[in-house]
Design an enzyme around this catalytic site. Sequence first.
Site, short mmCIF file in Angstrom:
data_model
loop_
_atom_site.label_atom_id
_atom_site.label_comp_id
_atom_site.label_asym_id
_atom_site.label_seq_id
_atom_site.Cartn_x
_atom_site.Cartn_y
_atom_site.Cartn_z
N LYS A 159 30.68 30.29 -1.74
CA LYS A 159 31.08 28.89 -1.81
C LYS A 159 32.55 28.75 -1.46
O LYS A 159 33.36 29.54 -1.94
CB LYS A 159 30.84 28.35 -3.23
N ARG B 93 0.80 -1.23 0.00
CA ARG B 93 0.00 0.00 0.00
C ARG B 93 0.84 1.28 0.00
O ARG B 93 0.30 2.38 0.03
CB ARG B 93 -0.96 -0.01 1.20
N SER C 131 31.12 48.45 -6.56
CA SER C 131 30.02 47.66 -7.09
C SER C 131 30.30 47.15 -8.50
O SER C 131 31.03 47.78 -9.26
CB SER C 131 28.75 48.52 -7.15
N GLY D 175 10.14 -3.48 11.88
CA GLY D 175 10.89 -2.47 11.13
C GLY D 175 10.05 -1.33 10.62
O GLY D 175 10.58 -0.31 10.19
N ASP D 176 8.73 -1.47 10.66
CA ASP D 176 7.86 -0.40 10.18
C ASP D 176 7.13 0.30 11.32
O ASP D 176 6.15 1.00 11.09
CB ASP D 176 6.86 -0.93 9.15
N TYR E 120 28.59 36.98 -6.03
CA TYR E 120 29.05 35.59 -6.00
C TYR E 120 30.48 35.56 -5.51
O TYR E 120 31.37 36.17 -6.12
CB TYR E 120 28.96 34.92 -7.38
N GLY F 187 4.59 -15.42 7.56
CA GLY F 187 4.02 -15.02 8.85
C GLY F 187 5.09 -14.57 9.83
O GLY F 187 6.28 -14.85 9.64
N ALA G 54 27.87 45.73 -4.17
CA ALA G 54 26.76 45.04 -4.84
C ALA G 54 27.20 44.56 -6.22
O ALA G 54 27.89 45.27 -6.94
CB ALA G 54 25.58 45.98 -4.97
C1 UD1 Z 1 0.65 -8.47 13.49
C2 UD1 Z 1 0.22 -9.31 14.65
C3 UD1 Z 1 -1.02 -8.68 15.30
C4 UD1 Z 1 -0.71 -7.26 15.72
C5 UD1 Z 1 -0.20 -6.46 14.54
C6 UD1 Z 1 0.28 -5.12 14.99
C7 UD1 Z 1 0.80 -11.59 14.08
C8 UD1 Z 1 0.30 -12.88 13.58
N1 UD1 Z 1 -0.09 -10.63 14.18
O1 UD1 Z 1 -0.39 -8.50 12.55
O2 UD1 Z 1 -1.40 -9.43 16.43
O3 UD1 Z 1 -1.87 -6.65 16.24
O4 UD1 Z 1 0.91 -7.13 13.92
O5 UD1 Z 1 0.59 -4.35 13.87
O6 UD1 Z 1 1.95 -11.48 14.41
N2 UD1 Z 1 6.63 -9.59 8.69
C9 UD1 Z 1 7.72 -10.25 8.20
N3 UD1 Z 1 7.55 -11.49 7.65
C10 UD1 Z 1 6.35 -12.09 7.59
C11 UD1 Z 1 5.23 -11.40 8.09
C12 UD1 Z 1 5.41 -10.16 8.63
O7 UD1 Z 1 8.84 -9.75 8.25
O8 UD1 Z 1 6.29 -13.21 7.08
C13 UD1 Z 1 6.81 -8.26 9.27
C14 UD1 Z 1 6.09 -7.19 8.46
O9 UD1 Z 1 6.95 -6.61 7.50
C15 UD1 Z 1 5.70 -6.20 9.52
C16 UD1 Z 1 5.49 -7.05 10.76
O10 UD1 Z 1 6.21 -8.24 10.54
O11 UD1 Z 1 6.73 -5.28 9.82
C17 UD1 Z 1 4.03 -7.32 11.03
O12 UD1 Z 1 3.50 -7.98 9.92
P1 UD1 Z 1 2.03 -7.73 9.44
O13 UD1 Z 1 1.74 -8.59 8.31
O14 UD1 Z 1 1.81 -6.27 9.29
O15 UD1 Z 1 1.24 -8.26 10.71
P2 UD1 Z 1 -0.28 -8.03 11.00
O16 UD1 Z 1 -1.08 -8.96 10.20
O17 UD1 Z 1 -0.59 -6.59 10.94
#
Ligand code: UD1
Length: 452
Positions: A346, A13, A400, A99-100, A361, A76, A375
């Site tokens: 500079k 997104r 000037s 990381g985000d 300059y 996951g 000037a």
């Molecule tokens: C996750 C949590 C949820 C929590 C939410 C908060 C799980 C299953 N769920 O959900 O309980 O409320 O965060 O924002 O943990 N990432 C990876 N690799 C993966 C999946 C995710 O590096 O395979 C990283 C994503 O880049 C992100 C973070 O983990 O920075 C969370 O992943 P995201 O998919 O946003 O988790 P949610 O479904 O929002």
Amino acid sequence: MNIVILAAGQGKRMYSNLPKVLHPIAGKPLAQHVIDTARGLAPEKLVVVYGHGGDAVRASLAAPDIAWAEQAQQLGTGHAVAQALAQLGPAAQTLVLYGDVPLTTTATLKRLLQAGKDGLAILTVDLADPTGYGRIVRDATGQVRRIVEQKDATESEKAIGEINTGIMVMPTARLADWLGALKSDNAQGEYYLTDIVALAVAEGLPVHTAQPEGAWEVLGVNSKVQLAELERQHQRNLADQLLVAGVRLADPARIDIRGELKHGRDVAIDVGCVFEGRVELADAVEIGPYCVLKNVKVGAGTRIAAFCHFEDAVIGPDGVLGPYARLRPGTELGPEVHVGNFVEIKKSVIGAQSKANHLAYIGDAEIGQRVNVGAGTITCNYDGANKFKTVIEDDVFIGSDSQLVAPVRVGRGATLGAGTTLTRDAPAGALTVSRPRQTTVNGWQRPQKLKK
Ligand code: UD1
Ligand code: CA
């Protein structure tokens, strides 16, 4: 302690070719904020799990204290942590960060670590609208039982306002077993890290929660809308720190700091200013509206008027600069120097009390003390192939609209008449003029319009 930072996500997104965790807040990648916060906790091991845009992520964040774990497929959060497992010290706790999620404070994380000393601890917040988040399910005595994801939750679970921020700390020694036991038979077909909570509870391990000071600490970035919101939040936090420390800000909502801003006492900053890199403002420095300062040191008492742009410059005390002044890299101004509108400088050193107040300059120049640059003066430092130096000694007056064709030297106390094109050195103490003598043609008739 070990710290694992999850940074494998793509960020669909964001609609960008840049991996999500490299988008900037305050000019610094999201994940860099997280890494810097992590360093504040002095972990023994710091592992970043990367996936999408791996090369760019590694190149941008590389540092000797960072270990990398690739997660080729995002299966996951549990799967993501499993990729880092081999690199974690088994005796210590492991703290998982995202990381985000850039703005979590060290103080909050310290409280979480304290809460998780004897088991597992989750950073949670209560939200009026918890939609989308994992919910914290507690039993009748208030003990945490498990976390249920939005997509797997029943209607009554969806009504729970306490959510999982995703940040948690856990005993590393149990992680291998727990992560190995995760199943993906859930609504998203993912290995949920959150499922380890129920496993810990089943083993009788204490599960605690901690809360951040502010909800913004746990907000993540999934879109440019959220990126902009967190940028504003972060800038507001920085502005508040400045106010608390005694800086006068015309409007704390209209300042941007993308780096480090050091300041003395009684510093005042008007609206719309941007500070980048390392900026130091000594006591009583005043900055007018809409100035951009990048890697600049400003001496005490110097006043900078509106619309100035300074980069890699050192400015002495009690200077008077702007409006519309431009200092480029390598500029060094002594005390009480005046630089006025549309003056560009500079790689030049300018001595105390010298002035260049209008339209000039000055490049590759060495200017002494008490020099007046008129000037429209230009140092012609470039012949199309090479750069040359202009030296102007103390107490010189440059009339000037003069051009100083470098390499050239103007001796101490010399005066250049207005409009001089200087191609040879000007001797000290004398007047040098290069323009032709003024003549008058008597009886001169202006051209008349031709009759048709
Ligand atoms: C996750 C949590 C949820 C929590 C939410 C908060 C799980 C299953 N769920 O959900 O309980 O409320 O965060 O924002 O943990 N990432 C990876 N690799 C993966 C999946 C995710 O590096 O395979 C990283 C994503 O880049 C992100 C973070 O983990 O920075 C969370 O992943 P995201 O998919 O946003 O988790 P949610 O479904 O929002
Ligand atoms: Ca998320």
